[in-house]
Design an enzyme around this catalytic site. Structure first.
Site, PDB file in Angstrom:
ATOM      1  CD  GLU A  91      -6.110  -7.319   5.429  1.00  0.00           C
ATOM      2  OE1 GLU A  91      -6.936  -6.425   5.589  1.00  0.00           O
ATOM      3  OE2 GLU A  91      -5.914  -7.875   4.332  1.00  0.00           O
ATOM      4  CB  CYS A 104      -1.094 -14.929   1.355  1.00  0.00           C
ATOM      5  SG  CYS A 104      -0.787 -13.346   0.563  1.00  0.00           S
ATOM      6  CB  CYS A 111       1.504  -0.854   0.339  1.00  0.00           C
ATOM      7  SG  CYS A 111       2.573  -1.075  -1.093  1.00  0.00           S
ATOM      8  CB  CYS A 115      -1.411  -0.909  -7.040  1.00  0.00           C
ATOM      9  SG  CYS A 115       0.330  -1.358  -7.160  1.00  0.00           S
ATOM     10  CB  CYS A 118      -4.099  -2.291  -4.163  1.00  0.00           C
ATOM     11  SG  CYS A 118      -3.465  -2.994  -2.654  1.00  0.00           S
ATOM     12  CB  CYS A 330      -3.983  -7.860   0.322  1.00  0.00           C
ATOM     13  SG  CYS A 330      -3.300  -6.697  -0.808  1.00  0.00           S
TER      14      CYS A 330
HETATM   15  S1  SF4 Z   1      -0.851  -4.284  -4.987  1.00  0.00           S
HETATM   16 FE1  SF4 Z   1      -1.188  -3.113  -3.106  1.00  0.00          FE
HETATM   17  S2  SF4 Z   1       0.178  -4.028  -1.603  1.00  0.00           S
HETATM   18 FE2  SF4 Z   1       0.871  -4.728  -3.624  1.00  0.00          FE
HETATM   19  S3  SF4 Z   1       2.436  -3.208  -4.234  1.00  0.00           S
HETATM   20 FE3  SF4 Z   1       0.491  -2.487  -5.091  1.00  0.00          FE
HETATM   21  S4  SF4 Z   1      -0.305  -1.073  -3.518  1.00  0.00           S
HETATM   22 FE4  SF4 Z   1       1.278  -2.319  -2.539  1.00  0.00          FE
END
Ligand code: SF4
Length: 343
Positions: A91, A104, A111, A115, A118, A330
Protein backbone atom coordinates in the site's frame (compact mmCIF):
# COMPACT_ATOMS: atom_id res chain seq x y z
CA UNK A 1 21.11 -15.91 -15.36
CA UNK A 2 20.11 -13.82 -12.33
CA UNK A 3 19.39 -10.28 -13.44
CA UNK A 4 20.76 -7.46 -11.30
CA UNK A 5 18.12 -4.86 -10.45
CA UNK A 6 19.75 -1.55 -11.37
CA UNK A 7 17.11 0.51 -9.55
CA UNK A 8 18.20 -0.98 -6.23
CA UNK A 9 21.82 0.16 -6.61
CA UNK A 10 23.45 3.45 -5.68
CA UNK A 11 24.93 5.46 -8.56
CA UNK A 12 28.43 4.14 -7.80
CA UNK A 13 27.21 0.53 -7.69
CA UNK A 14 25.26 1.00 -10.92
CA UNK A 15 28.34 2.46 -12.68
CA UNK A 16 30.34 -0.54 -11.47
CA UNK A 17 27.68 -3.03 -12.63
CA UNK A 18 27.57 -1.47 -16.10
CA UNK A 19 31.31 -1.94 -16.56
CA UNK A 20 30.73 -5.50 -17.72
CA UNK A 21 29.01 -4.14 -20.85
CA UNK A 22 32.04 -1.90 -21.60
CA UNK A 23 29.87 1.19 -21.97
CA UNK A 24 31.30 4.71 -21.94
CA UNK A 25 31.05 6.14 -18.42
CA UNK A 26 28.40 8.78 -19.28
CA UNK A 27 25.89 5.94 -19.84
CA UNK A 28 25.73 5.31 -16.09
CA UNK A 29 24.50 8.88 -15.50
CA UNK A 30 21.99 8.56 -18.34
CA UNK A 31 20.52 5.30 -17.05
CA UNK A 32 20.50 6.50 -13.43
CA UNK A 33 18.54 9.60 -14.52
CA UNK A 34 16.00 7.48 -16.39
CA UNK A 35 15.38 5.43 -13.26
CA UNK A 36 14.95 8.63 -11.24
CA UNK A 37 12.46 9.86 -13.83
CA UNK A 38 10.42 6.71 -13.23
CA UNK A 39 11.37 4.31 -16.03
CA UNK A 40 10.07 0.83 -15.24
CA UNK A 41 11.66 -0.77 -18.34
CA UNK A 42 14.74 -0.22 -20.49
CA UNK A 43 12.37 0.16 -23.46
CA UNK A 44 11.35 3.57 -22.10
CA UNK A 45 14.95 4.87 -22.28
CA UNK A 46 14.42 6.45 -25.66
CA UNK A 47 17.84 8.04 -26.02
CA UNK A 48 19.60 4.65 -25.86
CA UNK A 49 19.94 2.60 -29.03
CA UNK A 50 17.62 -0.37 -29.47
CA UNK A 51 20.65 -2.61 -29.40
CA UNK A 52 21.79 -1.25 -26.05
CA UNK A 53 18.27 -1.49 -24.57
CA UNK A 54 18.20 -5.16 -25.58
CA UNK A 55 21.61 -5.78 -24.07
CA UNK A 56 20.55 -4.10 -20.83
CA UNK A 57 17.30 -6.03 -20.51
CA UNK A 58 19.07 -9.35 -20.99
CA UNK A 59 21.50 -8.72 -18.15
CA UNK A 60 19.64 -6.31 -15.85
CA UNK A 61 16.16 -5.58 -14.50
CA UNK A 62 14.30 -2.60 -13.05
CA UNK A 63 11.83 -2.65 -10.16
CA UNK A 64 8.27 -1.65 -10.96
CA UNK A 65 4.81 -1.54 -9.42
CA UNK A 66 1.44 -2.03 -11.10
CA UNK A 67 -1.74 -0.42 -9.84
CA UNK A 68 -4.21 -3.02 -8.56
CA UNK A 69 -6.73 -0.55 -7.14
CA UNK A 70 -6.81 3.04 -5.99
CA UNK A 71 -9.24 4.60 -3.54
CA UNK A 72 -9.73 8.34 -3.74
CA UNK A 73 -10.99 10.25 -0.73
CA UNK A 74 -13.16 13.33 -0.91
CA UNK A 75 -10.20 15.29 0.56
CA UNK A 76 -7.98 14.24 -2.37
CA UNK A 77 -6.04 11.55 -0.50
CA UNK A 78 -5.34 8.57 -2.74
CA UNK A 79 -4.61 5.12 -1.44
CA UNK A 80 -2.96 2.76 -3.90
CA UNK A 81 -2.76 -0.98 -3.71
CA UNK A 82 0.25 -1.89 -5.85
CA UNK A 83 1.13 -5.33 -7.20
CA UNK A 84 4.83 -6.21 -7.22
CA UNK A 85 6.53 -8.33 -9.87
CA UNK A 86 6.21 -11.47 -7.69
CA UNK A 87 2.45 -10.96 -7.12
CA UNK A 88 2.71 -9.55 -3.58
CA UNK A 89 0.76 -6.42 -2.72
CA UNK A 90 1.75 -3.23 -0.92
CA UNK A 91 0.00 0.00 0.00
CA UNK A 92 1.06 3.55 -0.75
CA UNK A 93 -0.78 6.74 0.16
CA UNK A 94 -0.67 10.15 -1.53
CA UNK A 95 -1.61 13.00 0.80
CA UNK A 96 -2.14 16.57 -0.32
CA UNK A 97 -0.89 19.39 1.89
CA UNK A 98 -0.38 23.09 1.37
CA UNK A 99 3.37 22.47 1.20
CA UNK A 100 2.96 19.89 -1.59
CA UNK A 101 2.22 16.25 -2.24
CA UNK A 102 3.51 13.82 0.33
CA UNK A 103 3.70 10.09 -0.34
CA UNK A 104 3.70 7.51 2.42
CA UNK A 105 5.45 4.38 1.17
CA UNK A 106 5.72 0.80 2.41
CA UNK A 107 9.12 -0.68 3.16
CA UNK A 108 8.16 -4.35 3.57
CA UNK A 109 5.39 -6.73 2.51
CA UNK A 110 3.68 -7.18 5.89
CA UNK A 111 5.54 -6.58 9.14
CA UNK A 112 7.00 -8.67 11.94
CA UNK A 113 6.82 -6.09 14.70
CA UNK A 114 3.40 -7.09 16.00
CA UNK A 115 2.10 -3.70 17.17
CA UNK A 116 -1.29 -4.48 18.61
CA UNK A 117 -3.19 -1.57 17.03
CA UNK A 118 -1.93 -2.24 13.49
CA UNK A 119 -3.47 -4.19 10.60
CA UNK A 120 -0.18 -4.53 8.69
CA UNK A 121 1.28 -7.08 11.02
CA UNK A 122 -1.66 -9.49 11.22
CA UNK A 123 0.04 -12.06 8.97
CA UNK A 124 3.64 -11.14 9.77
CA UNK A 125 6.30 -10.16 7.28
CA UNK A 126 6.34 -11.80 3.85
CA UNK A 127 9.54 -10.13 2.65
CA UNK A 128 11.55 -6.92 2.56
CA UNK A 129 11.12 -4.50 -0.32
CA UNK A 130 14.14 -3.64 -2.42
CA UNK A 131 15.35 -0.04 -2.65
CA UNK A 132 14.00 -0.03 -6.21
CA UNK A 133 10.54 -1.15 -5.09
CA UNK A 134 10.45 1.62 -2.47
CA UNK A 135 11.31 4.18 -5.13
CA UNK A 136 8.92 2.68 -7.71
CA UNK A 137 5.95 3.65 -5.48
CA UNK A 138 7.02 7.29 -5.70
CA UNK A 139 7.93 7.09 -9.39
CA UNK A 140 4.47 5.78 -10.27
CA UNK A 141 2.60 8.52 -8.41
CA UNK A 142 5.02 11.22 -9.55
CA UNK A 143 3.87 10.68 -13.15
CA UNK A 144 0.53 12.32 -12.37
CA UNK A 145 1.07 14.09 -9.02
CA UNK A 146 4.51 15.64 -8.52
CA UNK A 147 5.87 14.36 -5.22
CA UNK A 148 7.67 16.84 -2.94
CA UNK A 149 7.82 14.93 0.37
CA UNK A 150 8.18 11.26 1.30
CA UNK A 151 7.41 9.50 4.54
CA UNK A 152 8.51 5.91 5.05
CA UNK A 153 5.70 5.16 7.43
CA UNK A 154 3.48 2.70 5.56
CA UNK A 155 3.53 -1.06 5.91
CA UNK A 156 6.73 -2.44 7.44
CA UNK A 157 9.45 -1.40 9.86
CA UNK A 158 11.93 0.56 7.71
CA UNK A 159 14.91 0.01 10.02
CA UNK A 160 14.32 -3.76 9.84
CA UNK A 161 15.21 -3.34 6.14
CA UNK A 162 18.14 -1.07 6.84
CA UNK A 163 20.49 -1.42 3.85
CA UNK A 164 17.70 -1.12 1.28
CA UNK A 165 16.28 1.88 3.15
CA UNK A 166 19.63 3.70 3.14
CA UNK A 167 20.18 3.03 -0.57
CA UNK A 168 16.65 4.27 -1.24
CA UNK A 169 17.24 7.50 0.73
CA UNK A 170 20.57 8.09 -1.03
CA UNK A 171 19.02 7.57 -4.46
CA UNK A 172 15.93 9.67 -3.73
CA UNK A 173 18.10 12.55 -2.53
CA UNK A 174 20.93 12.22 -5.05
CA UNK A 175 21.42 15.37 -7.17
CA UNK A 176 22.28 12.99 -10.04
CA UNK A 177 18.87 11.35 -9.62
CA UNK A 178 15.51 12.43 -8.17
CA UNK A 179 17.15 15.18 -6.11
CA UNK A 180 14.70 15.41 -3.21
CA UNK A 181 16.08 17.28 -0.20
CA UNK A 182 16.74 14.86 2.68
CA UNK A 183 14.83 17.32 4.85
CA UNK A 184 11.72 16.33 2.92
CA UNK A 185 12.16 12.65 3.82
CA UNK A 186 10.86 11.16 7.08
CA UNK A 187 11.59 7.65 8.26
CA UNK A 188 9.66 6.05 11.08
CA UNK A 189 10.68 3.33 13.47
CA UNK A 190 8.96 1.43 16.23
CA UNK A 191 12.22 1.69 18.19
CA UNK A 192 15.00 -0.62 16.99
CA UNK A 193 17.74 0.91 19.13
CA UNK A 194 20.88 -0.49 17.41
CA UNK A 195 19.52 0.61 14.03
CA UNK A 196 18.80 4.12 15.32
CA UNK A 197 22.47 4.29 16.31
CA UNK A 198 23.52 2.95 12.91
CA UNK A 199 21.37 5.59 11.22
CA UNK A 200 22.83 8.33 13.43
CA UNK A 201 26.32 7.32 12.30
CA UNK A 202 25.36 8.04 8.67
CA UNK A 203 24.46 11.63 9.57
CA UNK A 204 21.65 11.89 7.03
CA UNK A 205 19.49 15.01 7.23
CA UNK A 206 16.21 13.09 7.20
CA UNK A 207 13.59 13.37 9.95
CA UNK A 208 13.39 10.40 12.28
CA UNK A 209 9.87 9.66 13.52
CA UNK A 210 9.78 7.41 16.54
CA UNK A 211 6.56 5.54 17.24
CA UNK A 212 6.50 5.99 21.00
CA UNK A 213 2.76 5.59 21.70
CA UNK A 214 3.26 5.38 25.47
CA UNK A 215 5.64 6.99 27.99
CA UNK A 216 5.82 4.02 30.40
CA UNK A 217 6.99 0.46 29.88
CA UNK A 218 3.82 -1.17 31.10
CA UNK A 219 1.54 0.58 28.59
CA UNK A 220 4.07 0.47 25.76
CA UNK A 221 4.68 -3.26 26.19
CA UNK A 222 0.94 -3.81 26.03
CA UNK A 223 0.86 -2.04 22.66
CA UNK A 224 4.23 -2.87 21.14
CA UNK A 225 6.13 -6.14 21.63
CA UNK A 226 9.38 -4.37 20.62
CA UNK A 227 9.30 -2.69 24.03
CA UNK A 228 10.17 -6.06 25.57
CA UNK A 229 13.54 -5.83 23.78
CA UNK A 230 14.20 -2.07 24.00
CA UNK A 231 12.60 -0.26 26.91
CA UNK A 232 11.30 3.32 26.82
CA UNK A 233 14.46 4.46 28.64
CA UNK A 234 16.78 2.71 26.16
CA UNK A 235 14.79 4.08 23.22
CA UNK A 236 14.84 7.68 24.48
CA UNK A 237 18.58 7.43 25.17
CA UNK A 238 19.12 6.28 21.56
CA UNK A 239 17.00 9.21 20.37
CA UNK A 240 19.21 11.60 22.37
CA UNK A 241 22.30 10.12 20.72
CA UNK A 242 20.63 10.52 17.32
CA UNK A 243 19.84 14.19 17.96
CA UNK A 244 23.36 14.81 19.22
CA UNK A 245 24.93 13.19 16.15
CA UNK A 246 22.69 14.79 13.51
CA UNK A 247 21.34 17.97 15.11
CA UNK A 248 17.91 16.87 13.88
CA UNK A 249 14.75 17.11 15.94
CA UNK A 250 12.96 13.82 16.60
CA UNK A 251 9.27 13.51 15.87
CA UNK A 252 7.54 11.28 18.42
CA UNK A 253 4.41 9.63 17.05
CA UNK A 254 1.65 8.96 19.55
CA UNK A 255 -1.48 7.10 18.46
CA UNK A 256 -4.40 8.05 20.70
CA UNK A 257 -6.18 4.96 22.07
CA UNK A 258 -9.17 5.30 24.33
CA UNK A 259 -8.37 4.67 28.02
CA UNK A 260 -5.13 2.88 27.13
CA UNK A 261 -2.55 5.65 26.65
CA UNK A 262 -4.61 8.87 26.63
CA UNK A 263 -5.04 9.68 30.34
CA UNK A 264 -3.66 12.79 32.08
CA UNK A 265 -1.18 10.51 33.85
CA UNK A 266 0.24 9.45 30.48
CA UNK A 267 0.41 13.05 29.29
CA UNK A 268 2.23 14.17 32.45
CA UNK A 269 4.79 11.39 32.18
CA UNK A 270 5.30 11.99 28.46
CA UNK A 271 5.92 15.69 29.12
CA UNK A 272 8.42 14.80 31.85
CA UNK A 273 10.26 12.35 29.58
CA UNK A 274 10.59 14.86 26.73
CA UNK A 275 11.31 17.98 28.78
CA UNK A 276 14.28 19.89 27.38
CA UNK A 277 14.72 17.60 24.38
CA UNK A 278 14.78 18.63 20.72
CA UNK A 279 11.46 16.92 20.22
CA UNK A 280 8.06 17.23 18.70
CA UNK A 281 4.99 15.13 19.52
CA UNK A 282 2.57 14.19 16.77
CA UNK A 283 -0.74 12.94 18.14
CA UNK A 284 -2.48 10.56 15.74
CA UNK A 285 -6.20 9.89 15.93
CA UNK A 286 -6.45 6.12 15.77
CA UNK A 287 -8.19 4.47 12.83
CA UNK A 288 -10.42 1.63 13.87
CA UNK A 289 -9.09 -1.79 12.80
CA UNK A 290 -11.72 -4.53 12.69
CA UNK A 291 -9.42 -7.28 13.96
CA UNK A 292 -8.11 -5.19 16.85
CA UNK A 293 -9.57 -4.65 20.31
CA UNK A 294 -8.79 -0.92 20.71
CA UNK A 295 -10.95 2.10 20.04
CA UNK A 296 -9.98 5.69 19.23
CA UNK A 297 -9.80 8.44 21.86
CA UNK A 298 -12.64 10.93 21.70
CA UNK A 299 -11.85 14.44 20.37
CA UNK A 300 -12.25 15.76 23.95
CA UNK A 301 -9.69 13.34 25.38
CA UNK A 302 -7.34 14.15 22.52
CA UNK A 303 -7.67 17.89 23.15
CA UNK A 304 -7.11 17.48 26.88
CA UNK A 305 -3.98 15.39 26.23
CA UNK A 306 -2.66 17.92 23.75
CA UNK A 307 -3.37 20.89 26.07
CA UNK A 308 -1.57 19.21 28.92
CA UNK A 309 1.55 18.70 26.81
CA UNK A 310 1.43 22.27 25.52
CA UNK A 311 1.08 23.59 29.07
CA UNK A 312 4.28 21.70 29.96
CA UNK A 313 6.14 23.38 27.08
CA UNK A 314 6.11 20.39 24.71
CA UNK A 315 5.84 21.07 21.00
CA UNK A 316 2.74 19.19 19.88
CA UNK A 317 0.60 18.83 16.76
CA UNK A 318 -2.35 16.65 15.96
CA UNK A 319 -2.22 14.85 12.64
CA UNK A 320 -5.03 15.90 10.35
CA UNK A 321 -7.17 12.86 9.66
CA UNK A 322 -6.84 12.49 5.89
CA UNK A 323 -8.70 9.88 3.89
CA UNK A 324 -11.41 9.34 6.51
CA UNK A 325 -13.77 7.85 3.92
CA UNK A 326 -11.28 5.27 2.57
CA UNK A 327 -9.26 2.45 4.16
CA UNK A 328 -6.70 4.96 5.31
CA UNK A 329 -4.71 3.27 8.02
CA UNK A 330 -1.84 1.11 6.91
CA UNK A 331 -2.55 -2.51 6.08
CA UNK A 332 -6.32 -2.17 5.83
CA UNK A 333 -6.63 -2.03 2.05
CA UNK A 334 -4.25 -4.94 1.52
CA UNK A 335 -6.01 -6.99 4.22
CA UNK A 336 -9.38 -6.32 2.62
CA UNK A 337 -8.12 -7.14 -0.88
CA UNK A 338 -6.59 -10.40 0.28
CA UNK A 339 -9.77 -11.42 2.09
CA UNK A 340 -11.82 -11.00 -1.09
CA UNK A 341 -12.60 -14.25 -2.89
CA UNK A 342 -10.65 -14.35 -6.20
CA UNK A 343 -12.43 -15.38 -9.41
S1 SF4 B 1 2.88 0.01 13.35
FE1 SF4 B 1 2.48 -1.78 12.05
S2 SF4 B 1 3.81 -1.52 10.29
FE2 SF4 B 1 4.57 -0.13 11.88
S3 SF4 B 1 6.13 -1.34 12.99
FE3 SF4 B 1 4.20 -1.64 14.09
S4 SF4 B 1 3.35 -3.53 13.19
FE4 SF4 B 1 4.92 -2.78 11.78
Amino acid sequence: MVQTDLSSLTFEELAEALKELNLPSFRAGQIYRWIARGAFSFEEMSDLSKDLRNQLSQRFSLACVAEETCQVSSDGTKKYLFRLADGNHIETVLMRYEHGNSVCISSQVGCNMGCRFCASTLKGKVRDLTAGEMFAQIAYINRTDPVSHVVVMGVGEPLDNFDALVTFVRNLSSPKGFGMSQRHISVSTCGLVPKIDALAALNLQITLSVSLHAPDNETRSRLMPVNGTYSVEELLAACDRYTKATGRRISYEYIMIHSVNDTPRHAELLAKRLQGKLAHVNLIPMNHVEEREFSPSSPERLRRFSDLLTARGINVTCRRKLGKDIDASCGQLRARFERKPKN
